[in-house]
Design a protein around this motif. Structure first.
Motif, mmCIF file in Angstrom:
data_model
loop_
_atom_site.group_PDB
_atom_site.id
_atom_site.type_symbol
_atom_site.label_atom_id
_atom_site.label_comp_id
_atom_site.label_asym_id
_atom_site.label_seq_id
_atom_site.Cartn_x
_atom_site.Cartn_y
_atom_site.Cartn_z
ATOM 1 N N GLY A 100 0.834 -1.197 0.000
ATOM 2 C CA GLY A 100 0.000 0.000 0.000
ATOM 3 C C GLY A 100 0.863 1.239 0.000
ATOM 4 N N PRO A 101 0.250 2.414 -0.186
ATOM 5 C CA PRO A 101 1.032 3.662 -0.204
ATOM 6 C C PRO A 101 1.723 3.880 1.140
ATOM 7 C CG PRO A 101 -1.262 4.011 -0.883
ATOM 8 C CD PRO A 101 -1.190 2.632 -0.344
ATOM 9 N N PRO A 102 2.800 4.659 1.160
ATOM 10 C CA PRO A 102 3.456 4.964 2.437
ATOM 11 C C PRO A 102 2.498 5.691 3.372
ATOM 12 C CG PRO A 102 4.825 5.642 0.572
ATOM 13 C CD PRO A 102 3.487 5.284 0.007
ATOM 14 N N GLY A 103 2.586 5.347 4.651
ATOM 15 C CA GLY A 103 1.832 6.082 5.662
ATOM 16 C C GLY A 103 0.413 5.641 5.893
ATOM 17 N N VAL A 104 0.005 4.475 5.360
ATOM 18 C CA VAL A 104 -1.380 4.025 5.577
ATOM 19 C C VAL A 104 -1.499 3.090 6.775
ATOM 20 C CG1 VAL A 104 -2.110 4.318 3.188
ATOM 21 C CG2 VAL A 104 -1.112 2.127 3.908
ATOM 22 N N GLY A 105 -0.384 2.804 7.442
ATOM 23 C CA GLY A 105 -0.473 2.011 8.669
ATOM 24 C C GLY A 105 0.016 0.584 8.545
ATOM 25 N N LYS A 106 0.890 0.310 7.594
ATOM 26 C CA LYS A 106 1.380 -1.071 7.411
ATOM 27 C C LYS A 106 2.264 -1.486 8.594
ATOM 28 C CE LYS A 106 3.227 -0.093 3.376
ATOM 29 N NZ LYS A 106 2.826 1.328 3.299
ATOM 30 N N THR A 107 3.204 -0.629 8.944
ATOM 31 C CA THR A 107 4.077 -0.936 10.084
ATOM 32 C C THR A 107 3.287 -0.925 11.386
ATOM 33 O OG1 THR A 107 5.948 0.059 8.917
ATOM 34 C CG2 THR A 107 6.173 -0.212 11.302
ATOM 35 N N LYS A 150 15.460 -24.847 12.934
ATOM 36 C CA LYS A 150 14.013 -24.659 12.803
ATOM 37 C C LYS A 150 13.502 -23.720 13.896
ATOM 38 C CE LYS A 150 12.938 -29.186 10.771
ATOM 39 N NZ LYS A 150 12.222 -28.683 9.590
ATOM 40 N N ALA A 151 12.370 -23.100 13.624
ATOM 41 C CA ALA A 151 11.782 -22.184 14.607
ATOM 42 C C ALA A 151 11.319 -22.969 15.825
ATOM 43 C CB ALA A 151 10.600 -21.444 13.988
ATOM 44 N N LYS A 152 11.677 -22.465 17.006
ATOM 45 C CA LYS A 152 11.158 -23.076 18.234
ATOM 46 C C LYS A 152 9.666 -22.787 18.352
ATOM 47 C CE LYS A 152 15.488 -22.746 20.832
ATOM 48 N NZ LYS A 152 16.185 -22.129 21.989
ATOM 49 N N THR A 153 9.300 -21.568 18.060
ATOM 50 C CA THR A 153 7.891 -21.153 18.013
ATOM 51 C C THR A 153 7.715 -20.302 16.768
ATOM 52 O OG1 THR A 153 7.831 -21.070 20.434
ATOM 53 C CG2 THR A 153 6.044 -19.975 19.256
ATOM 54 N N LYS A 154 6.789 -20.682 15.906
ATOM 55 C CA LYS A 154 6.637 -19.955 14.641
ATOM 56 C C LYS A 154 6.222 -18.511 14.896
ATOM 57 C CE LYS A 154 5.439 -24.032 11.941
ATOM 58 N NZ LYS A 154 4.384 -24.751 11.197
ATOM 59 N N PRO A 155 6.970 -17.546 14.377
ATOM 60 C CA PRO A 155 6.584 -16.142 14.557
ATOM 61 C C PRO A 155 5.437 -15.750 13.616
ATOM 62 C CG PRO A 155 8.558 -16.298 13.204
ATOM 63 C CD PRO A 155 8.215 -17.703 13.601
ATOM 64 N N LEU A 156 4.738 -14.679 13.975
ATOM 65 C CA LEU A 156 3.785 -14.070 13.047
ATOM 66 C C LEU A 156 4.582 -13.076 12.212
ATOM 67 C CD1 LEU A 156 0.979 -13.400 11.935
ATOM 68 C CD2 LEU A 156 0.633 -11.884 13.893
ATOM 69 N N VAL A 157 4.657 -13.328 10.900
ATOM 70 C CA VAL A 157 5.558 -12.550 10.038
ATOM 71 C C VAL A 157 4.774 -11.536 9.201
ATOM 72 C CG1 VAL A 157 7.337 -12.657 8.257
ATOM 73 C CG2 VAL A 157 7.107 -14.538 9.898
ATOM 74 N N PHE A 158 5.222 -10.294 9.257
ATOM 75 C CA PHE A 158 4.692 -9.237 8.386
ATOM 76 C C PHE A 158 5.825 -8.768 7.475
ATOM 77 C CE2 PHE A 158 1.894 -8.996 12.030
ATOM 78 C CZ PHE A 158 0.640 -8.729 11.481
ATOM 79 N N LEU A 159 5.549 -8.693 6.192
ATOM 80 C CA LEU A 159 6.453 -8.026 5.261
ATOM 81 C C LEU A 159 5.696 -6.816 4.724
ATOM 82 C CD1 LEU A 159 6.572 -11.379 4.517
ATOM 83 C CD2 LEU A 159 8.602 -10.575 3.361
ATOM 84 N N THR A 160 6.316 -5.648 4.768
ATOM 85 C CA THR A 160 5.636 -4.474 4.229
ATOM 86 C C THR A 160 6.339 -4.001 2.960
ATOM 87 O OG1 THR A 160 6.918 -2.776 5.397
ATOM 88 C CG2 THR A 160 5.074 -3.769 6.586
ATOM 89 N N SER A 161 5.551 -3.438 2.059
ATOM 90 C CA SER A 161 6.101 -2.930 0.807
ATOM 91 C C SER A 161 5.337 -1.683 0.383
ATOM 92 C CB SER A 161 5.991 -4.007 -0.281
ATOM 93 O OG SER A 161 6.236 -3.443 -1.560
ATOM 94 N N ASN A 162 6.097 -0.670 -0.058
ATOM 95 C CA ASN A 162 5.475 0.557 -0.586
ATOM 96 C C ASN A 162 5.332 0.504 -2.103
ATOM 97 O OD1 ASN A 162 5.320 1.722 1.992
ATOM 98 N ND2 ASN A 162 7.397 2.527 1.829
ATOM 99 N N ASN A 163 5.530 -0.685 -2.651
ATOM 100 C CA ASN A 163 5.366 -0.891 -4.090
ATOM 101 C C ASN A 163 6.370 -0.109 -4.930
ATOM 102 O OD1 ASN A 163 3.145 -2.664 -3.841
ATOM 103 N ND2 ASN A 163 1.759 -0.917 -3.605
ATOM 104 N N THR A 164 7.567 0.111 -4.414
ATOM 105 C CA THR A 164 8.570 0.780 -5.240
ATOM 106 C C THR A 164 9.144 -0.179 -6.276
ATOM 107 O OG1 THR A 164 10.336 0.278 -3.654
ATOM 108 C CG2 THR A 164 9.205 2.391 -3.416
ATOM 109 N N ARG A 165 8.996 -1.478 -6.028
ATOM 110 C CA ARG A 165 9.327 -2.470 -7.046
ATOM 111 C C ARG A 165 8.448 -3.697 -6.846
ATOM 112 N NH1 ARG A 165 12.121 -6.914 -5.376
ATOM 113 N NH2 ARG A 165 13.340 -6.794 -3.469
#
Length: 315
Positions: free
Chosen positions: A48-55, A184-199
């Protein structure tokens, strides 16, 4: 029973309500994506665009789940030594020196080269072991004894090659270290990847993730966000601010104002004891919304008209 173990509809409602309590106002679509990510053990690619609350979404999830957040800020040139792990070369060197000093004592009973080699092999090989592994954010998340929220922020700023490092983690929650094997992960994390669509992200990365696009909020949702983040603001002024910003986003600007900038502007007008929008005050504070001088200059002449519309829409 945790939230995600409840009936799906109830769990999604609880996630949405939990986010609101944490100060993150979202719609049901976002709450559903969080629920599915947890149930399916899939990372979420948030675009999404920068600043919409992804992080902020990752931060809210961390607070909602009571899980510590581990953040990896991506940039051009980021490599595995900064993101995954690095060998502690200094300590490895010290270990080699100590081993050399003790070697005579260890091998004093051995006769001949073969016996010396056999005896040497009886000792564990610690040179390449986890003792000498410096865990970076990705490995820290896998080695954590408790569930974490792993935020891989602005993945689109990293190089294409870096995505390859992530694939094993995103699909199997593990990494392969050539010298010692798979961790291997001891406990699987909740993973977020954020992208501003620059590529564009690679298909391989997208296949491993749930995709979530967060657009600019509509007026109703943005009013709720401002009400939550700047609760002291008068309702009428809040409505005018949101109307003005929504109009700005229809203009031909180099950078459209983000939600975070609407919040900053609302706090600025509160600080200045503004009771309603007027053209002079808007012009004097327009730099809180627009970050390019060219955008400010092009907007200045339209400010009276935009303010008038904001007043009309909020009567």
């Amino acid at each position: 029973m945790s939230i995600i173990d409840k009936d799906p509809a109830e769990a999604i409602d609880l996630i949405k309500a939990g986010f609101e309590t944490a100060g993150y106002i979202c719609d049901r679509h976002i709450a559903t994506s969080i629920y599915l990510s947890q149930k399916l053990d899939k990372p979420i690619l948030v675009e999404g665009p920068p600043g919409v609350g992804k992080t902020e979404l990752a931060k809210a999830a961390s607070e909602l789940l009571g899980a510590p957040m581990i953040r990896l800020q991506c940039y051009e040139g980021l490599d595995e030594s900064k993101a995954l792990y690095e060998w502690k070369y200094g300590k490895q060197l010290l270990y080699t020196q100590i081993l050399k000093e003790k070697l005579g004592d260890l091998l004093e009973d051995a006769v001949g080269l073969d016996q010396s080699m056999d005896k040497l092999h009886q000792f564990g090989d610690s040179f390449y072991s986890e003792k000498f592994l410096e865990a970076r954010p990705l490995l820290q998340a896998l080695k954590s004894d408790v569930k974490t929220v792993l935020l891989i922020d602005e993945i689109d700023k990293s190089d294409h090659e870096f995505e390859a490092y992530l694939l094993e983690i995103l699909s199997d929650y593990q990494i392969s270290v050539p010298e010692i094997g798979t961790i291997k992960a001891k406990t699987k994390p909740l993973v977020f990847l954020t992208s501003n669509n620059t590529r564009e992200m690679s298909d391989a990365l997208k296949r491993r993730c749930l995709h979530l696009y967060i657009p600019f909020p509509d007026a109703e949702l943005e009013r709720r966000i401002i009400k939550t983040r700047v609760p002291e603001l008068d309702e009428n002024l809040r409505n005018q601010i949101v109307s003005f910003v929504q109009q700005l986003r229809t203009q031909d600007l180099k950078k459209l104002p983000a939600v975070s900038e609407t919040i900053d502007w609302a706090r600025t007008l509160l600080l200045l004891h503004a009771e309603k929008l007027d053209a002079d005050m808007v012009r004097n504070t327009l730099n809180m919304l627009l970050k390019f001088e060219e955008d400010i200059e092009n907007t200045n002449s339209d400010v009276p008209k935009l303010v008038a519309i904001a007043h009309k829409e909020t009567r």
